[in-house]
Scaffold this motif. Structure first.
Motif, short mmCIF file in Angstrom:
data_model
loop_
_atom_site.label_atom_id
_atom_site.label_comp_id
_atom_site.label_asym_id
_atom_site.label_seq_id
_atom_site.Cartn_x
_atom_site.Cartn_y
_atom_site.Cartn_z
N ARG A 539 0.85 -1.18 0.00
CA ARG A 539 0.00 0.00 0.00
C ARG A 539 0.89 1.23 0.00
NH1 ARG A 539 1.00 1.99 4.84
NH2 ARG A 539 1.04 0.67 6.71
N ASP A 540 0.27 2.36 -0.30
CA ASP A 540 0.95 3.62 -0.07
C ASP A 540 1.04 3.84 1.44
OD1 ASP A 540 2.02 6.16 -0.27
OD2 ASP A 540 0.50 6.90 -1.65
N HIS A 541 2.05 4.56 1.90
CA HIS A 541 2.09 4.94 3.32
C HIS A 541 0.96 5.92 3.62
CE1 HIS A 541 6.69 3.97 3.65
NE2 HIS A 541 6.04 3.10 2.89
N HIS A 542 0.53 6.65 2.60
CA HIS A 542 -0.60 7.57 2.71
C HIS A 542 -1.88 6.74 2.83
CE1 HIS A 542 -3.44 10.73 1.73
NE2 HIS A 542 -3.80 10.11 0.63
N ASP A 543 -2.15 6.28 4.05
CA ASP A 543 -3.22 5.31 4.24
C ASP A 543 -3.85 5.51 5.61
OD1 ASP A 543 -4.90 3.18 3.68
OD2 ASP A 543 -3.38 1.63 3.94
N VAL A 544 -4.79 4.66 5.90
CA VAL A 544 -5.57 4.75 7.14
C VAL A 544 -4.66 4.79 8.37
CG1 VAL A 544 -7.39 3.64 8.48
CG2 VAL A 544 -7.37 3.41 5.99
N SER A 545 -3.71 3.87 8.42
CA SER A 545 -2.85 3.71 9.60
C SER A 545 -1.40 4.07 9.35
CB SER A 545 -2.89 2.25 10.09
OG SER A 545 -4.19 1.76 10.23
N ASP A 548 1.33 9.46 10.33
CA ASP A 548 0.95 10.55 11.23
C ASP A 548 1.52 11.83 10.64
OD1 ASP A 548 -0.47 9.52 13.65
OD2 ASP A 548 1.28 8.21 13.72
N SER A 549 0.64 12.69 10.14
CA SER A 549 1.07 13.92 9.48
C SER A 549 0.01 14.99 9.71
CB SER A 549 1.25 13.69 7.97
OG SER A 549 1.54 14.90 7.32
N PRO A 550 0.27 15.96 10.58
CA PRO A 550 -0.77 16.94 10.92
C PRO A 550 -1.20 17.83 9.77
CG PRO A 550 1.37 17.57 11.84
CD PRO A 550 1.52 16.18 11.32
N TYR A 551 -0.42 17.87 8.69
CA TYR A 551 -0.80 18.69 7.54
C TYR A 551 -1.38 17.85 6.40
CZ TYR A 551 1.91 22.14 10.07
OH TYR A 551 2.39 22.98 11.04
N ARG A 552 -1.55 16.55 6.62
CA ARG A 552 -2.12 15.75 5.55
C ARG A 552 -2.94 14.60 6.14
NH1 ARG A 552 1.30 13.91 0.32
NH2 ARG A 552 2.09 12.23 1.63
N GLU A 553 -2.35 13.43 6.33
CA GLU A 553 -3.13 12.23 6.65
C GLU A 553 -3.92 12.36 7.94
OE1 GLU A 553 -0.18 10.94 3.68
OE2 GLU A 553 -0.13 12.25 5.43
N THR A 554 -3.39 13.05 8.94
CA THR A 554 -4.12 13.19 10.20
C THR A 554 -4.57 14.64 10.42
OG1 THR A 554 -1.95 13.28 11.30
CG2 THR A 554 -3.12 11.19 11.35
N LYS A 562 -3.10 14.95 16.58
CA LYS A 562 -2.59 14.90 15.21
C LYS A 562 -1.09 15.15 15.14
CE LYS A 562 -3.53 19.72 13.79
NZ LYS A 562 -4.27 20.54 12.80
N TRP A 563 -0.51 15.67 16.22
CA TRP A 563 0.93 15.91 16.28
C TRP A 563 1.69 14.69 16.79
CZ3 TRP A 563 1.36 20.37 13.87
CH2 TRP A 563 0.33 21.30 13.98
N CYS A 564 0.98 13.64 17.17
CA CYS A 564 1.61 12.45 17.77
C CYS A 564 1.80 11.36 16.71
CB CYS A 564 0.76 11.92 18.92
SG CYS A 564 0.44 13.16 20.21
N ALA A 565 2.85 10.56 16.86
CA ALA A 565 3.19 9.57 15.84
C ALA A 565 3.07 8.14 16.34
CB ALA A 565 4.60 9.83 15.32
N ASP A 566 2.32 7.90 17.40
CA ASP A 566 2.19 6.54 17.93
C ASP A 566 1.61 5.58 16.89
OD1 ASP A 566 2.54 6.93 21.15
OD2 ASP A 566 1.55 8.65 20.23
N VAL A 591 5.08 16.16 2.99
CA VAL A 591 5.00 17.47 3.64
C VAL A 591 6.33 17.96 4.17
CG1 VAL A 591 2.56 17.27 4.23
CG2 VAL A 591 4.29 16.39 5.80
N GLY A 592 7.37 17.13 4.15
CA GLY A 592 8.68 17.62 4.53
C GLY A 592 9.30 16.91 5.71
N PHE A 593 10.62 16.99 5.77
CA PHE A 593 11.42 16.37 6.83
C PHE A 593 11.02 16.97 8.17
CE2 PHE A 593 15.59 15.17 8.79
CZ PHE A 593 15.63 13.86 8.35
N GLY A 594 10.76 16.11 9.15
CA GLY A 594 10.37 16.57 10.47
C GLY A 594 8.89 16.88 10.60
N GLU A 595 8.12 16.74 9.51
CA GLU A 595 6.70 17.10 9.53
C GLU A 595 5.78 15.88 9.57
OE1 GLU A 595 5.90 20.08 9.95
OE2 GLU A 595 7.38 21.40 9.04
#
Length: 674
Positions: A539-545, A548-554, A562-566, A591-595
């Motif tokens: 799958r793409d990483h751009h997926d349900v699970s 963790d990306s506050p400017y896109r997937e979450t 949305k800022w957490c990456a658990d 969205v970029g390194f560190g994002e």
């Protein structure tokens, strides 16, 4: 004496210096990167590069690598680019001791195929810096290790560097890899530039560094879904006319953004996509992913009007700067219905965005010679682009951020894109469309690759998928019936839409139960001899699970997490424990390194009963981890999906939220504030 492909793979890094490979016509090259290293750090970068080679070669290689570092800002080790054609071969052609290792080799080569990759000679698949390996020595050594890999061993990669092969067991992953996993306090874009130049980290994007890219097809289904649902949500389109005669404007044809033109046509719209790089335009045009090319804005506007009158789907590449396009559309009062942007704004000053008023060559020269001046030109262009987009939005255009950091970088440039409360004035496509309509229900970009390389195998899997989806659609509850019917239409038309670039692959947005059914059906077809070779699921990483990306997937997670990456980290751990053939965890993405933190998997199906067990266990977790997280964030659609999962799986236990009365909450807070 010529050496066979298999023998070259087994050799890995040759003992003697190979000849410098010739330049190939029509290849798009990455721009030179900023020279950010101090003299001491340049020496360290050179030492880091030379450690792959015998000391007796250092005197020859050191000046060569030093010149690369000075010219390119990176050491790609261009001399070691293989002489054999880079493409996905039938799995039987790979020298391997287990089919899983051979399948991984196939996927790696597909990511570097010039027909697929954006800058193949710099080992970049898409997104301007989505790196497969940092250098060609890493590629050669990884392929050699894979050719020697046994079913009870695991290969470990650190940002493309093959750390080694370690004893494990048959149910462990054959490959575990990470990309760009930098300590958070040192995870800025500037840190990335320095660490990448040193040769100690890489930007894997999503499916570049995880070897799961399948060409622009990998995003075309999601883009089609986005356009169809944008029409339904913003324009009130019906199923009869759909997007017929509607104009969609965006930018980017280089990597994954190359899907936009094809998606517009599949959705029935008029798609106009700006792209400044003529090599990218020519590639997509020759592959049939864009139908027409225009470089004159006067002629382009006339063509748009004719397309409206004819109400026929058409895709047009505008070979020019996206800012010029938006400003002309705004000035002429052209009625744009839908708009977005897919420039690579996660690297705005390193080739991801080209400012108005400069040619491509001038930009590439200026970004190295005058980085501060180039930064100002980029930010000025972003401000101009936003002003034109806002003019068109006031006239009725629906615009969304496509998760490429467009609004984030525009805000950093001083463009007026934020409301008084700090939120963006335009939504992310995940907030309005992908999140509530797909991710909450567990639908996401499932994919598979037929490793035989035979188009007949892909056609057979399409037929299998269509039969399974048709059966699921008949029994689907009304909440997800529309998604099922869209999927059925997609898979029925997949062959005629000519989506394959590179490996024999297919993308299909499917939910958890659907992915399991398809995986089991494919595995059964292999076992029964209806398919000629193994199938890779992914799958793409751009997926349900997956991300963790506050400017896109979450972006639509509004409980503060949305800022957490658990979720993304747990997903990779859980996949590794449940039968994935390989797993990957990355820092960054679109969205970029560190994002963002994102991860993915690959699973090789061989027809065995063990594969059936892995499919049921791993695919269930891979989807429902994210659905459960979304339900905990109080998403009603995700709660619906969780309740279906609980009813279907008696061993599942989930913590679901209780709703708090907002008035009670406010009353309690006011009471303690007095």
């Amino acid at each position: 004496m010529s050496i066979s492909f298999a023998e070259q793979i087994r050799i890995g890094i040759p003992d003697e210096l190979p000849p410098m490979p010739p330049e190939e016509p029509g290849i798009s090259h990455a721009p030179a990167r900023l020279r950010v290293l101090s003299p001491d750090e340049e020496a360290l970068a050179l030492q880091n590069a030379l450690r792959y080679f015998s000391p007796r070669l250092h005197a020859r290689l050191a000046p060569e690598f030093a010149a690369e570092l000075r010219r390119d800002g990176r050491i790609y080790m261009r001399r070691y680019r293989p002489a054999y054609p880079m493409r996905a071969r039938p799995i039987s052609e790979y020298p391997a001791r287990c089919p899983e290792a051979a399948a991984i080799m196939l996927m790696i080569q597909n990511n570097l195929d010039p027909a697929v990759a954006q800058h193949p000679h710099e080992l970049i698949t898409y997104g301007g810096n989505g790196t497969v390996f940092q250098n060609w020595a890493q590629y050669l050594l990884t392929m050699r290790y894979l050719s020697e890999l046994e079913p009870d061993q695991t290969l470990v990669l650190y940002s493309g560097h093959p750390l080694g092969v370690f004893p494990s067991h048959p149910d462990a992953p054959r490959l575990a890899l990470t990309c760009g996993m930098v300590v958070p306090h040192h995870s800025s874009p500037q840190d990335y530039d320095r660490l990448a130049a040193l040769g100690v980290t890489s930007y894997g994007q999503m499916t570049a560094g995880s070897f799961m890219y399948i060409g622009p097809q990998g995003i075309v289904h999601g883009t089609t879904i986005t356009l169809l649902n944008a029409g339904r949500r913003y324009l009130g389109t019906d199923e009869a006319r759909g997007l017929s005669g509607r104009l969609f404007v965006s930018s980017g044809l280089g990597g994954m953004s190359g899907a936009q033109a094809k998606a517009a046509v599949i959705a029935g719209a008029i798609g106009v996509i700006a792209e400044i790089d003529p090599v990218a335009v020519q590639k997509r045009h020759s592959q049939g992913w864009v139908m027409e090319v225009e470089s004159d804005l006067d002629r382009l506007l006339l063509r748009i009007e004719r397309a409206r009158r004819e109400a026929r789907p058409v895709s047009i590449a505008y070979l020019g700067n996206v800012v010029d396009l938006w400003e002309r559309l705004a000035r002429e009062g052209v009625a744009v219905d839908l708009g977005s942007d897919q420039t690579s704004l996660h690297i705005p000053f390193s080739g991801g965005y080209y400012p108005a008023g400069l040619t491509l060559a001038q930009s590439r020269e200026m970004m190295v010679a005058d980085p501060a001046g180039f930064r100002e030109r980029v930010q000025e262009s972003l401000r101009r682009q936003v002003r034109a987009i806002q003019q068109l939005a006031r006239r009725g255009m629906a615009f969304w951020d496509y998760g490429n950091a467009f609004l984030l970088e525009a805000s950093r440039a001083g463009a007026e894109v934020r409301r008084a409360d700090g939120s963006f004035c335009f939504p992310s496509y995940v907030e309005d469309i992908m999140g509530p309509m797909c991710f909450d229900f567990g639908f996401g970009p499932f994919r598979w690759v037929c490793t035989s390389g035979d188009p007949a195998d892909l056609a057979a899997t399409d037929e299998i998928a269509a039969a399974e989806i048709e059966e699921m659609a008949r029994a689907a509850p009304p909440e997800i019936r529309r998604q099922m019917l869209d999927n059925l239409e997609w898979i029925h038309r997949a062959g005629e839409n000519r989506l394959v670039v590179g490996s024999q692959a297919r993308i299909l947005y499917s939910d958890g139960p659907g992915r399991i059914r398809l995986g089991l059906a494919f595995n059964r077809a292999i076992r029964e001899g209806r398919l000629r070779g193994p199938v890779v699921l992914g799958r793409d990483h751009h997926d349900v699970s997956g991300t963790d990306s506050p400017y896109r997937e979450t972006a639509d997670i509004r409980d503060g997490s949305k800022w957490c990456a658990d979720m993304a980290v747990h997903n990779v751990i859980g996949d590794a424990c449940r039968g994935a053939t390989w797993v990957s965890l990355h820092n960054g993405g679109g969205v970029g390194f560190g994002e963002a933190i994102n991860g993915g998997f690959g699973m090789v199906l061989t027809g065995s009963e063990a594969c059936d067990r892995r499919i049921r266990s791993m695919l269930f977790w891979d989807v429902h981890n994210g659905v459960a997280r979304r339900a905990w964030a109080r998403h009603e659609n995700a709660r619906f999906a969780c309740e279906r999962a609980l009813a279907a799986e008696p061993r599942l236990r989930l913590t679901l939220p209780h709703a708090a009365d907002p008035e009670l909450v406010q009353s309690a807070l006011e009471g303690v504030r007095r």
